[in-house]
Design a protein around this motif. Structure first.
Motif, PDB file in Angstrom:
ATOM      1  N   HIS A 716       0.954  -1.293  -0.214  1.00  0.00           N
ATOM      2  CA  HIS A 716       0.037  -0.030  -0.111  1.00  0.00           C
ATOM      3  C   HIS A 716       0.788   1.205   0.055  1.00  0.00           C
ATOM      4  N   ASN A 717       2.313   1.052  -0.254  1.00  0.00           N
ATOM      5  CA  ASN A 717       3.019   2.208  -0.298  1.00  0.00           C
ATOM      6  C   ASN A 717       4.207   1.699  -1.048  1.00  0.00           C
ATOM      7  N   PRO A 718       4.928   2.853  -1.739  1.00  0.00           N
ATOM      8  CA  PRO A 718       6.132   2.269  -2.394  1.00  0.00           C
ATOM      9  C   PRO A 718       7.402   2.147  -1.644  1.00  0.00           C
ATOM     10  N   ASP A 719       7.396   2.753  -0.496  1.00  0.00           N
ATOM     11  CA  ASP A 719       8.641   2.140   0.415  1.00  0.00           C
ATOM     12  C   ASP A 719       8.463   0.665   0.580  1.00  0.00           C
ATOM     13  N   ASP A 720       7.433   0.147   0.873  1.00  0.00           N
ATOM     14  CA  ASP A 720       7.197  -1.363   1.182  1.00  0.00           C
ATOM     15  C   ASP A 720       7.639  -2.108  -0.044  1.00  0.00           C
ATOM     16  N   VAL A 721       7.266  -1.552  -1.577  1.00  0.00           N
ATOM     17  CA  VAL A 721       7.817  -2.329  -2.881  1.00  0.00           C
ATOM     18  C   VAL A 721       9.184  -2.298  -2.735  1.00  0.00           C
ATOM     19  N   ARG A 722       9.798  -1.256  -2.384  1.00  0.00           N
ATOM     20  CA  ARG A 722      11.276  -1.286  -2.693  1.00  0.00           C
ATOM     21  C   ARG A 722      12.081  -1.994  -1.443  1.00  0.00           C
ATOM     22  N   TRP A 723      11.476  -2.198  -0.359  1.00  0.00           N
ATOM     23  CA  TRP A 723      11.875  -2.896   0.723  1.00  0.00           C
ATOM     24  C   TRP A 723      11.830  -4.485   0.301  1.00  0.00           C
ATOM     25  N   PHE A 724      10.721  -4.977  -0.169  1.00  0.00           N
ATOM     26  CA  PHE A 724      10.690  -6.307  -0.593  1.00  0.00           C
ATOM     27  C   PHE A 724      11.231  -6.707  -2.121  1.00  0.00           C
ATOM     28  N   LYS A 725      11.919  -5.791  -2.482  1.00  0.00           N
ATOM     29  CA  LYS A 725      12.011  -5.918  -4.144  1.00  0.00           C
ATOM     30  C   LYS A 725      13.014  -7.133  -4.483  1.00  0.00           C
ATOM     31  N   PRO A 726      13.942  -7.624  -3.403  1.00  0.00           N
ATOM     32  CA  PRO A 726      14.796  -8.821  -3.863  1.00  0.00           C
ATOM     33  C   PRO A 726      13.812  -9.950  -3.643  1.00  0.00           C
ATOM     34  N   VAL A 727      12.770  -9.952  -3.152  1.00  0.00           N
ATOM     35  CA  VAL A 727      11.978 -11.305  -3.175  1.00  0.00           C
ATOM     36  C   VAL A 727      11.430 -11.630  -4.393  1.00  0.00           C
ATOM     37  N   ASP A 728      11.392 -13.045  -4.713  1.00  0.00           N
ATOM     38  CA  ASP A 728      10.705 -13.516  -5.960  1.00  0.00           C
ATOM     39  C   ASP A 728       9.233 -13.608  -5.889  1.00  0.00           C
ATOM     40  N   LEU A 729       8.707 -13.577  -6.936  1.00  0.00           N
ATOM     41  CA  LEU A 729       7.288 -13.578  -7.333  1.00  0.00           C
ATOM     42  C   LEU A 729       6.902 -14.774  -7.873  1.00  0.00           C
ATOM     43  N   TRP A 730       5.527 -15.258  -7.743  1.00  0.00           N
ATOM     44  CA  TRP A 730       5.179 -16.481  -8.094  1.00  0.00           C
ATOM     45  C   TRP A 730       3.499 -16.523  -8.475  1.00  0.00           C
ATOM     46  N   THR A 731       3.113 -16.918  -9.293  1.00  0.00           N
ATOM     47  CA  THR A 731       1.668 -16.970  -9.493  1.00  0.00           C
ATOM     48  C   THR A 731       1.051 -18.510  -9.421  1.00  0.00           C
ATOM     49  N   LYS A 732      -0.365 -18.347  -9.206  1.00  0.00           N
ATOM     50  CA  LYS A 732      -0.778 -19.565  -9.061  1.00  0.00           C
ATOM     51  C   LYS A 732      -1.145 -20.481 -10.178  1.00  0.00           C
ATOM     52  N   CYS A 733      -0.835 -20.019 -11.142  1.00  0.00           N
ATOM     53  CA  CYS A 733      -0.829 -20.698 -12.549  1.00  0.00           C
ATOM     54  C   CYS A 733       0.616 -21.138 -13.111  1.00  0.00           C
ATOM     55  N   GLY A 734       1.617 -20.704 -12.048  1.00  0.00           N
ATOM     56  CA  GLY A 734       2.707 -21.360 -12.515  1.00  0.00           C
ATOM     57  C   GLY A 734       3.992 -20.475 -12.884  1.00  0.00           C
ATOM     58  N   ARG A 735       3.592 -18.988 -13.042  1.00  0.00           N
ATOM     59  CA  ARG A 735       4.817 -18.164 -13.455  1.00  0.00           C
ATOM     60  C   ARG A 735       5.438 -17.586 -12.564  1.00  0.00           C
ATOM     61  N   HIS A 736       6.777 -17.306 -12.575  1.00  0.00           N
ATOM     62  CA  HIS A 736       7.679 -16.730 -11.944  1.00  0.00           C
ATOM     63  C   HIS A 736       8.293 -15.469 -12.258  1.00  0.00           C
ATOM     64  N   GLY A 737       8.476 -14.711 -11.457  1.00  0.00           N
ATOM     65  CA  GLY A 737       9.023 -13.397 -11.682  1.00  0.00           C
ATOM     66  C   GLY A 737       9.479 -12.667 -10.513  1.00  0.00           C
ATOM     67  N   ARG A 738       9.846 -11.262 -10.882  1.00  0.00           N
ATOM     68  CA  ARG A 738      10.572 -10.448  -9.705  1.00  0.00           C
ATOM     69  C   ARG A 738      10.001  -9.023  -9.858  1.00  0.00           C
ATOM     70  N   ILE A 739      10.279  -8.268  -8.730  1.00  0.00           N
ATOM     71  CA  ILE A 739       9.656  -6.713  -8.780  1.00  0.00           C
ATOM     72  C   ILE A 739      10.808  -5.835  -9.510  1.00  0.00           C
ATOM     73  N   LYS A 740      10.253  -5.257 -10.456  1.00  0.00           N
ATOM     74  CA  LYS A 740      11.009  -4.230 -11.052  1.00  0.00           C
ATOM     75  C   LYS A 740      11.240  -2.964 -10.621  1.00  0.00           C
ATOM     76  N   GLU A 741      10.024  -2.205 -10.226  1.00  0.00           N
ATOM     77  CA  GLU A 741       9.858  -0.907  -9.662  1.00  0.00           C
ATOM     78  C   GLU A 741       8.497  -0.562  -9.145  1.00  0.00           C
ATOM     79  N   PRO A 742       8.417   0.290  -8.260  1.00  0.00           N
ATOM     80  CA  PRO A 742       7.041   0.734  -7.722  1.00  0.00           C
ATOM     81  C   PRO A 742       6.591   1.563  -8.962  1.00  0.00           C
TER      82      PRO A 742
END
Length: 783
Positions: A716-742
């Motif tokens: 809910h704020n851009p500071d949290d997006v920057r803080w968790f930026k190194p953590v990987d993302l995944w989707t329930k349909c099987g995709r994997h990714g990463r955060i680029k920027e807020p």
């Protein structure tokens, strides 16, 4: 002419020995010598094999004779028969009276449930398991040398109409017997018809109803007449004793008499006196003693008494026995502990609060630090424009961010399997997740403790709340929402991201709680257990002055027992047997025990982690608040399970005194009456087992463009997006990714994935935190 004898083709030498294939390369003299030596060698091997097999047979025969003499001989302790009615309509008391009258000497009065028969050369103790009292039945099953299931012909005829031969309580007791281990079993059928044809039909019907639930070697006997009971007694006497293995590892005593001796020096303490026969192993006065329901204690002395139930073959000896019973027990001699050999009563470790303080570094450590700093200075860093030298010292190298510029707000570091994770938790940021869990546990404990003050509507609302949480955990496991009023980097300050749950390292000694300073850890549990068993065997073989032999009738003087616990044990002895078992070395010390556990089918209520339960671990019973986790065979990390799910095995971890395997586990819940929750087995004693609590933050794609997507509602704020930026993302349909920027100011973010994200997909982020069992101060506060 040549020979007219037909010569067949010789066999192939594919499966012949190497020596026979190469025999043509040797001379004739060597062939004779080799064949002669080979023949003698083979003959010697055969003779040695025969001799070895004979020694093994003799050793087995001697051990079986010794075991039979120790379990069913005239000099052994009375064998315990437990009569258990399969249904509540079965009356086992009448059968008990018939057996005692048949075994007791003629004209004698029966004053105890233990009787000795000089005619049959047997003595036995008969216990009747009360139908409906699960705790009492379980304590009797632990001690039983023989379990006799009592069935009634009348109830069998009624069960044919209703279709239920074993009630729910009987099925629970059978589950407990399977967990603890079946001894010798039999089924005694009462109230059979007089006609032979109907008796045979009723016996066949009983076998068809109960054979699938009972062990394969279980026999069925009618028990209406004295002749039928005598046949059962003959089989009971001659049958080989089948005793669970865990019960043969420690000495124990079933108390026939419980008394209290007050201590003049300490008003709140007393000595608990337990009288009974020594079983399984020799009792040493230097050993620690565990009393079921009270705890671990030391012995002040052991009195060896005259045997109240000897098997006498002469009338004179029986008259002497009656006169001795009239006078009471006589102390033959006493055994006192040796102050140099007595085991210390150590339960908790005393932690040193200054053990983790940093000392002044040595010269060698300072030289190594200077070399490390020089190497760090030689490394090239990718620095943003306008960064000063002072600011550059605080920037950490990251080879994975070549395409992106470093940002001072990126505080979340992910363990990628090559380095150690740095937990950047601030002292003023409290863990809100742990606070919520503690608040929920406190609220639940208060509600459960004040059931009398609550209305029926409030109790139903609390039960419905727990059931809703259980169903949500099954439908949406580990998914939580990011709070709107608290930044995510503060709310989830103790969590970290893992590149791989299986391969990423996690130090088991990192950031341990204060309770871990009170427990003990075994460097080599298997070797420690082997040494503890060797010490028990040494006590049996030495037969020193500070120990008493098996089958002796003794009185244990257990010191340091509180008056409250002693009075509770005295009141419990009226409805269930009290057991005092000897402890092996280190078994009084606290540690973390891990059990393989499975929820019982009869228990429908949800079982939450850290819920207060009663753990019956062999003869020991403690109160614990376990945490449940999955069992990953290919990983050193295990995922926390918020609830104990039915139909599958989980691992329950608790703080408890050390116990050596094998050890059965029965878990009960004390709510209005003891309910069977789960059964299991001791798995290991390991405080370093890493149990991780996983949370999943979810977001939803707003706009998708090829491999890129804008995700909202995860933060809910851009500071949290920057803080968790190194953590990987995944989707329930099987995709994997990463955060680029807020993106924007409301917490939306841009992510890059390995494929096109569907509009209906859900974007997730996994975070982990290590959790520990709940420490309870009162382990033995049982009623």
């Amino acid at each position: 002419m040549g020979k007219s004898v037909q010569v067949h083709k010789s066999h192939k030498t594919r499966f012949s020995s190497k020596a026979s294939r190469n025999v043509h390369r040797t001379s004739q003299t060597d062939k004779a010598r080799i064949s002669k030596d080979h023949k003698n060698h083979v003959g010697g091997n055969r003779a040695s094999r025969i001799q070895h097999k004979k020694m093994v047979r003799d050793k087995k025969r001697a051990s079986l004779l010794k075991e039979k003499k120790a379990s069913s001989g005239t000099s052994s302790a009375p064998r315990v028969i437990v009569l258990f009615g399969i249904t509540d309509k079965t009356n086992s008391t009448l059968l008990t009276d018939d057996i005692l009258k048949l075994l007791a000497p003629a004209g004698s009065q029966i004053t105890s449930n233990t009787v000795s028969s000089s005619d049959h050369k047997i003595r036995t103790t008969i216990l009747v398991a009360p139908h409906g009292d699960l705790a009492s039945c379980m304590e009797m099953f632990k001690l039983a040398d023989y379990i006799a299931f009592v069935a009634s012909g009348i109830s069998l005829r009624e069960s044919s109409d209703s279709g239920s031969a074993i009630d729910s309580f009987g099925s629970q007791c059978l589950s407990i017997m399977r967990t603890i281990g079946f001894p010798n079993t039999a089924v005694l059928i009462r109230d059979l018809p007089v006609e032979i044809k109907k008796r045979q039909d009723m016996k066949k019907k009983c076998i068809s109803l109960f054979a699938s639930e009972l062990p394969k070697d279980c026999k069925f006997y009618p028990a209406d007449t004295n002749e039928d009971i005598l046949k059962f007694i003959w089989v009971f006497k001659e049958q080989h004793a089948l005793i669970p293995h865990w019960r043969q590892q420690r000495p124990y005593l079933m108390a026939d008499e419980v008394s209290i001796e007050h201590d003049c020096n300490d008003i709140g303490q007393c000595s608990l006196l337990l009288s009974g026969y020594v079983r399984a192993h020799c009792f040493s006065a230097n050993q620690l003693i565990h009393v079921s329901g009270a705890g671990d204690f030391q012995l002040s002395k052991i009195d060896v008494l005259n045997d109240p139930f000897p098997v006498n073959t002469q009338r004179r000896n029986s008259d002497m026995m009656e006169s001795e019973d009239f006078r009471g027990p006589v102390v033959l001699h006493s055994v006192f502990p040796d102050s140099l050999k007595v085991d210390p009563l150590i339960v908790e470790n005393v932690p040193d609060p200054l053990a983790g303080e940093q000392t002044w570094p040595t010269e060698m450590e300072m030289e190594e630090a200077e070399k490390t700093n020089k190497e760090k200075k030689l490394r090239k860093k990718v620095l943003p424009r306008g960064t000063s030298d002072y600011q550059a010292c605080w920037i950490v190298d990251n080879s994975d961010t070549e395409e992106e510029s470093l940002n001072d707000d990126d505080g979340m570091i992910v363990d990628d399997g090559e380095g150690e994770y740095l937990d950047q938790e601030q002292s003023d940021h409290s863990d809100a997740d742990e606070a919520e869990d503690n608040a929920a546990e406190t609220e639940t404990d208060e509600l459960m403790g004040d059931d009398e003050n609550l209305s029926n509507e409030q109790i139903e609302a609390e039960i419905q709340r727990i059931k809703n949480a259980h169903s949500e955990d099954g439908e949406f496991p580990d998914e939580i929402d990011t709070p709107l009023d608290v930044p995510a980097q503060k709310r989830f300050a103790k969590y970290r991201g893992l590149k791989s749950f299986r391969t990423s390292p996690w130090d088991p000694k990192e950031l341990l709680p204060i309770d871990y300073g009170k427990i003990f850890a075994l460097d080599n549990p298997s070797r420690t257990q082997k040494l503890a068993h060797a010490k028990i065997e040494e006590i049996d073989n030495e037969k020193s002055d500070d120990s008493v032999s098996v089958a002796s009738y003794v009185r244990l003087h257990i010191k340091g027992v509180s008056i409250e616990a002693a009075s509770r044990i005295s009141s419990m002895s009226k409805r269930l047997p009290i057991v005092a078992s000897g402890l092996m070395q280190h078994e009084s010390k606290m540690s973390v025990l891990n059990f393989s556990i499975k929820k019982h089918d009869s228990y429908d209520a949800p079982v939450k982690s850290k819920e207060q339960l009663i753990f019956h671990i062999g003869f020991r019973q403690v109160i614990a608040s376990p945490i449940f986790s999955s069992d990953n065979l290919n990983s050193d990390k295990h995922k926390l399970e918020r609830f104990l799910h039915p139909g599958c095995y989980s691992v329950a971890s608790i703080y408890s005194p050390i116990s050596f395997s094998p050890m059965p586990l029965v878990v009960l819940k004390s709510n209005q009456g003891n309910s069977l929750v789960a059964t299991g087995l001791l798995r290991s004693v390991n405080p370093d087992r890493i149990i991780l609590k996983r949370i999943i933050l979810t977001g939803y794609p707003q706009r998708v463009s090829k491999l890129k997507a804008v995700v909202r509602f995860m933060f809910h704020n851009p500071d949290d997006v920057r803080w968790f930026k190194p953590v990987d993302l995944w989707t329930k349909c099987g995709r994997h990714g990463r955060i680029k920027e807020p993106v924007g100011t409301h917490g939306s973010m841009k992510g890059i994935f390995d494929g096109v994200v569907q509009q209906h997909d859900v974007v997730c982020m996994s975070l982990y935190k290590r959790v520990y069992p709940k420490w309870l101060e009162n382990l033995y506060n049982l009623q």
